[in-house]
Design a protein around this motif. Structure first.
Motif, short mmCIF file in Angstrom:
data_model
loop_
_atom_site.label_atom_id
_atom_site.label_comp_id
_atom_site.label_asym_id
_atom_site.label_seq_id
_atom_site.Cartn_x
_atom_site.Cartn_y
_atom_site.Cartn_z
N ASP A 13 32.15 111.99 57.62
CA ASP A 13 32.57 112.29 56.27
C ASP A 13 33.24 113.64 56.21
N LEU B 24 40.57 106.51 54.29
CA LEU B 24 39.52 105.75 53.62
C LEU B 24 38.79 106.69 52.68
N THR B 25 38.69 106.33 51.41
CA THR B 25 38.02 107.19 50.42
C THR B 25 36.87 106.45 49.78
N ARG B 26 35.85 107.21 49.38
CA ARG B 26 34.70 106.65 48.70
C ARG B 26 34.35 107.50 47.51
N GLN C 183 35.11 101.15 48.22
CA GLN C 183 35.88 102.03 49.09
C GLN C 183 37.35 101.64 49.05
N ARG D 151 41.18 102.05 50.78
CA ARG D 151 41.92 102.45 51.97
C ARG D 151 43.40 102.58 51.59
N GLN E 43 41.64 98.21 47.14
CA GLN E 43 40.29 98.50 46.67
C GLN E 43 39.56 97.18 46.46
N SER F 288 31.40 96.32 46.87
CA SER F 288 31.22 97.66 47.42
C SER F 288 30.97 97.67 48.92
N VAL G 198 34.95 96.75 53.37
CA VAL G 198 35.86 97.83 53.73
C VAL G 198 37.24 97.25 53.99
#
Length: 289
Positions: A171, A229-231, A237, A239, A259, A263, A266
């Motif tokens: 992270d 990749l963001t959360r 998540q 991408r 998106q 959840s 990925v």
């Protein structure tokens, strides 16, 4: 003594004065061997394409699943896109599209930037190379950045971002834009999750190497690909795959985001990267028309 008419005598005096002052030949300020400053060549492109019309409808249908199931008027709105607001449309323009499907939403964004050098000794192309180089360095893909990353990876106890081929992505700081954490990686693995966009197991191993953020050889004059990749906490998540390329004095950015609605899913790097690169190649051809 020979008689010379007054008019002829006056003409002779004028010619003599002209020869002595040099006004009949080279400029009086010029000096032997003095170099004349050359003005750099202008860029190939003097205008930009309409970004909302630069992507073919067939390509949009492939990149925006779910839009084809909408009523006709809503389809048109999705495929028309929304132009971004810029201060100078001769220098920068962009367009954004978004579609919603049952399993995920997709967002496409394209940005065209025409670089102009206001230094007569620097060409538009050279200035565009500088601008592009800064973008590549910001993505950590310049030669210097790659050297630093290799050194960090070889240093015991290093806490900097690992390369995409590492067994698990780390992270980044929570204050990074896009969510609580963001990872640039080349696989669908994160925090033990190995599902791809269809819910099946994600791939791993040496075949993932070619999915790492990297420079590209076959798009425009120079290009690179980034994969982020963001959360946002424990929610879904996102991408985003970005392909940035330069063609002469224009820099093009393609951003393609997925998106998932679930959840634990990925988004798959491979699919997004292939489609983003395919669109980038089509835009190179569009600019060459």
């Amino acid at each position: 003594m020979a008689y010379v008419p007054g008019t002829a005598l006056l003409a002779a005096l004028v010619v003599g004065c002209s020869a002595s002052t040099g006004t009949g030949g080279s400029a009086p300020d010029s000096k032997p061997g003095e170099a004349t400053a050359a003005t750099a060549a202008p860029g190939k492109y003097r205008t930009l394409l309409d970004p909302c019309r630069a992507v073919a409808s067939s390509t949009l249908k492939d990149l925006l699943p779910g839009a084809a199931e909408l009523p006709e008027d809503q389809q048109k709105k999705v495929y028309d896109g929304a132009a971004t607001v810029t201060y100078d449309t001769d220098r920068r323009v962009g367009c954004r599209w978004k579609s919603e499907a049952s399993d995920s939403s997709r967002t496409l964004f394209v940005d065209f930037e025409r670089v102009v050098s206001y230094d007569p000794s620097v060409s538009d192309d050279d200035r565009a190379r500088e601008v592009y180089g800064k973008k590549e360095a910001a993505a950590g893909l310049s030669a210097d950045a790659n050297t630093d990353a290799a050194t960090d990876a070889a240093t015991p106890g290093s806490t900097k971002k690992q390369t995409p081929s590492a067994s698990a992505s780390k992270d980044k700081n929570a204050d990074e834009p896009g969510g609580d954490s963001a990872d640039r990686n080349n696989s669908a693995n994160t925090d033990g999750i190995t599902a791809d966009s269809s819910g099946s197991s994600g791939s791993s191993g040496s075949s993932d190497e070619n999915l790492a953020p990297r420079t590209l050889d076959s798009i425009g004059d120079s290009a690179f690909l980034d994969d982020l990749l963001t959360r946002a906490g424990s929610t879904t998540q996102n991408r985003t795959v970005s392909v940035v390329f330069r063609t002469s004095n224009v820099i093009v950015t393609v951003q393609y985001t997925e998106q998932p609605t679930v959840s634990t899913v990925v988004p798959d790097s491979k699919e997004l990267q292939e489609k983003a690169q395919s669109l980038a190649r089509k835009l190179v051809e569009k600019f060459s028309e």
